[in-house]
Design an enzyme around this catalytic site. Structure first.
Site, PDB file in Angstrom:
ATOM      1  N   ASP A 244      -0.068  -0.698  -4.843  1.00 21.44           N
ATOM      2  CA  ASP A 244      -1.346  -0.218  -5.373  1.00 21.44           C
ATOM      3  C   ASP A 244      -1.234   1.142  -6.043  1.00 21.44           C
ATOM      4  OD1 ASP A 244      -0.985   1.274  -3.033  1.00 21.44           O
ATOM      5  OD2 ASP A 244      -3.093   1.168  -2.437  1.00 21.44           O
ATOM      6  N   ASN A 245      -0.199   1.906  -5.737  1.00 20.04           N
ATOM      7  CA  ASN A 245       0.034   3.215  -6.363  1.00 20.04           C
ATOM      8  C   ASN A 245       1.372   3.733  -5.867  1.00 20.04           C
ATOM      9  OD1 ASN A 245      -2.669   3.820  -4.301  1.00 20.04           O
ATOM     10  ND2 ASN A 245      -0.676   4.638  -3.694  1.00 20.04           N
TER      11      ASN A 245
ATOM     12  N   LYS B 203      -5.817  -5.529   3.709  1.00 20.83           N
ATOM     13  CA  LYS B 203      -6.674  -4.385   3.397  1.00 20.83           C
ATOM     14  C   LYS B 203      -7.638  -4.745   2.264  1.00 20.83           C
ATOM     15  CE  LYS B 203      -6.345   0.330   1.553  1.00 20.83           C
ATOM     16  NZ  LYS B 203      -5.425   1.427   1.191  1.00 20.83           N
TER      17      LYS B 203
ATOM     18  N   ASP C 240       0.839  -1.199   0.000  1.00 16.28           N
ATOM     19  CA  ASP C 240       0.000   0.000   0.000  1.00 16.28           C
ATOM     20  C   ASP C 240       0.873   1.249   0.000  1.00 16.28           C
ATOM     21  OD1 ASP C 240      -2.126   1.716   0.197  1.00 16.28           O
ATOM     22  OD2 ASP C 240      -2.980   0.829   1.989  1.00 16.28           O
TER      23      ASP C 240
ATOM     24  N   HIS D  86     -10.932  -2.524   1.281  1.00 18.18           N
ATOM     25  CA  HIS D  86     -11.129  -1.178   0.734  1.00 18.18           C
ATOM     26  C   HIS D  86     -11.944  -1.148  -0.556  1.00 18.18           C
ATOM     27  CE1 HIS D  86      -9.103   3.073   0.652  1.00 18.18           C
ATOM     28  NE2 HIS D  86     -10.373   3.086   1.061  1.00 18.18           N
TER      29      HIS D  86
ATOM     30  N   HIS E   9       0.746   2.604   4.161  1.00 20.75           N
ATOM     31  CA  HIS E   9      -0.251   3.678   4.248  1.00 20.75           C
ATOM     32  C   HIS E   9      -0.224   4.294   5.650  1.00 20.75           C
ATOM     33  CE1 HIS E   9      -4.173   5.691   4.182  1.00 20.75           C
ATOM     34  NE2 HIS E   9      -4.216   5.487   2.876  1.00 20.75           N
TER      35      HIS E   9
ATOM     36  N   CYS F 222      -6.024   4.196  -4.265  1.00 18.76           N
ATOM     37  CA  CYS F 222      -6.057   2.881  -3.626  1.00 18.76           C
ATOM     38  C   CYS F 222      -7.262   2.022  -3.990  1.00 18.76           C
ATOM     39  CB  CYS F 222      -5.973   3.049  -2.105  1.00 18.76           C
ATOM     40  SG  CYS F 222      -6.871   4.481  -1.467  1.00 18.76           S
TER      41      CYS F 222
END
Length: 514
Positions: free
Chosen positions: A297-298, A123, A30, A125, A245, A70
């Site tokens: 994720d980014n 996670k 993350d 989300h 994160h 995300c």
């Protein structure tokens, strides 16, 4: 000679698969940026376990998340479809229903069709329920309605409520006499950048089980336990970490271990998590027959912890322009590593254009399945990029989504077209938080971009952006005015793909396989 060798390598790979189905572990970090690993150039922190994946496998230098945000990024991974098709651009939170339709084919569905046990730990989300979650009841539809046999993890995100664990359809530790209560302060520890604690409280017993500094350890333990329980049959596991994160809450033993503050310490915990999973695979005799894919994720986020790390000399996204939420390279170009002994050449590096949206079609190819036209409509089979050495790019383009739909972008060959000014990412107040990745961030980062001066867009800046990434990977010069024909062509191509039902190559099958 090289094409013949590559063909032989692929044939050997397929023969090995026919003999024994490989296990698959996808570690989905993350907010981990392109510069957050030592194998990608970090010097203020060290990631020996993740580095080992690269030395024993293949490291990609042009890997991307199809979204710089995300929730949409997770949608891309699980469905093989661009999230913008469902109008998903932003994170979802406490009251969001499941944003993936249960009848939509997912990567878990694909693996179950091949006889795999499936799990996602960490996670989520992506929302729960048809319209909104029932935190005091069954959280369905959710992961189990999307093809996963088992789920355990953090239901939303570690920075936002509820601060509890969910296992399958229920909140862990929830009891009828101690329900959730909206608009009540939750009994949970306070950390910088941990927010909305008063949105939902009650459920004291469930909240007590969620200890921020133990989340990484808990998710690791659950992953190790699940692997051991399913070692006799082929399995597919997504370990979706909350690291890195915000809030940055590594276990105490990692605090102070990096030169990049709590940001770097959190990366160190992530590296330990990867090491524990890899040690388990080895101890159980599974590592030679397990494909491990590690990505993010980014890109890294320019939050308070990220800014502190930057001031300490750490470069979250290397030298790339931009951060999480934005269409500049730093927002979506991410680490991407694959390891599969005997199938993926060790210590190899690839410049193939590759994305998380491609994993669904790649898993289908690996398990020798055909996909219907409406399954993974934007997912390319990049298995040859993992196991072989294609002479040409498998992907000729990639659509990239920032937080703002006005800035939807397309990569084609060396060209990157962004359909508006700026990154299209998160913006805060200029002078207080450097806009967390907007033009104001350049006041601190000292990046150069021809459209920006003193943290603001120039009045004469073009309405959109065009960059030659071969000549200018750091995106210092907007070539929109210099190459108007190319800009027009890419704008038209982006519109065409937006309106098309799919961008992946045409497949042979015509009916949905379920």
């Amino acid at each position: 000679m090289k094409p013949i060798i590559a063909l032989l390598f692929v044939l050997i790979t397929l023969l090995g698969f026919a003999q024994q189905k490989p296990n698959i572990v996808v570690i989905f970090a993350d907010d981990l940026g392109y510069g957050d690993l030592s194998c990608y150039g970090a010097t203020k922190l060290h990631t020996p376990n993740i580095d080992r994946l690269a030395t024993e496998g293949r490291r990609f230098t042009d890997g991307h998340s199809a979204s710089a945000v995300c929730t949409p990024s997770r949608y891309n991974l699980i469905t093989g479809e661009y999230a913008f098709r469902g109008d998903h651009w932003s994170p979802v939170f406490l009251n969001a229903g499941l944003i993936i339709e249960p009848d939509q084919t997912t990567i878990a569905d694909v693996m179950k069709r091949a006889g795999y046990s499936t799990s996602i730990i960490g996670k989520w989300h992506l929302g729960f329920g048809e319209e909104t979650p029932n935190w005091n009841g069954d959280l369905k539809p959710g992961p189990l309605e999307l093809g996963f046999d088992y789920y355990f993890g953090v239901p939303v995100v570690n920075s936002h409520p509820p601060f509890v664990y969910v296992e399958n359809h229920r909140v862990v530790g929830l009891v009828p006499e101690d329900p959730f209560v909206y608009d009540q302060l939750a009994k949970t520890e306070v950390f910088p950048e941990k927010r909305k604690l008063s949105d939902i409280g009650g459920a004291d017993a469930a909240h007590a089980l969620y200890i921020d500094r133990e989340v990484g350890t808990k998710l690791t333990e659950k992953s190790v336990e699940w692997i051991r329980e399913h070692k006799e049959d082929p399995f597919f596991l997504i370990l979706s970490t909350t690291n890195i994160h915000h809030p940055f809450t590594p276990a105490p033993r990692f605090v102070g271990t990096s030169e990049a503050g709590r940001y770097g310490d959190y990366v160190h915990e992530l590296d330990w998590m990867v090491g524990e999973v890899m040690n388990t695979l080895k101890d159980e005799g599974l590592d030679d027959n397990t494909l491990v894919i590690f990505t993010s994720d980014n890109g890294g986020m320019f939050n308070v912890g990220g800014q502190d790390a930057w001031k300490a000399g750490h470069r979250l996204n290397g030298d790339l322009l931009g951060f999480k939420f934005g269409a500049w390279e730093g927002g979506h170009r991410v680490p991407f590593i694959a390891r599969w002994p005997g199938r993926i050449p060790a210590d190899s590096v690839s410049d193939q254009l590759i994305s998380n949206v491609d994993l669904l079609a790649t898993m289908a190819a690996l398990t020798e399945q055909s996909l219907a036209e409406d399954e993974g409509p934007d997912s390319f089979n990049v298995l040859p990029a993992l196991t072989g050495s294609p002479q040409r790019q498998i992907r000729d383009h990639l659509i990239l989504s920032p937080a703002k739909k006005t800035n939807l972008s397309i990569r084609k060959g060396k060209w990157m077209y962004i359909s508006a000014q700026g990154s299209g990412g998160f913006r805060g107040k200029l002078g207080t938080d450097y806009e967390r990745g907007g033009p104001g961030a350049l006041l601190l980062t000292k990046h150069r971009n021809s459209d920006i001066e003193n943290g603001r867009y120039k009045s004469e800046a073009p309405p959109a952006q065009l960059y030659d990434l071969n000549a200018d990977l750091l995106q210092t010069k907007n070539l929109y005015n210099k190459h108007p024909k190319i800009a027009r062509e890419l704008k038209a191509l982006l519109a065409e793909y937006q309106n098309a039902q799919r961008t992946a190559p045409v497949r042979n099958s015509s009916a949905r396989i379920r």
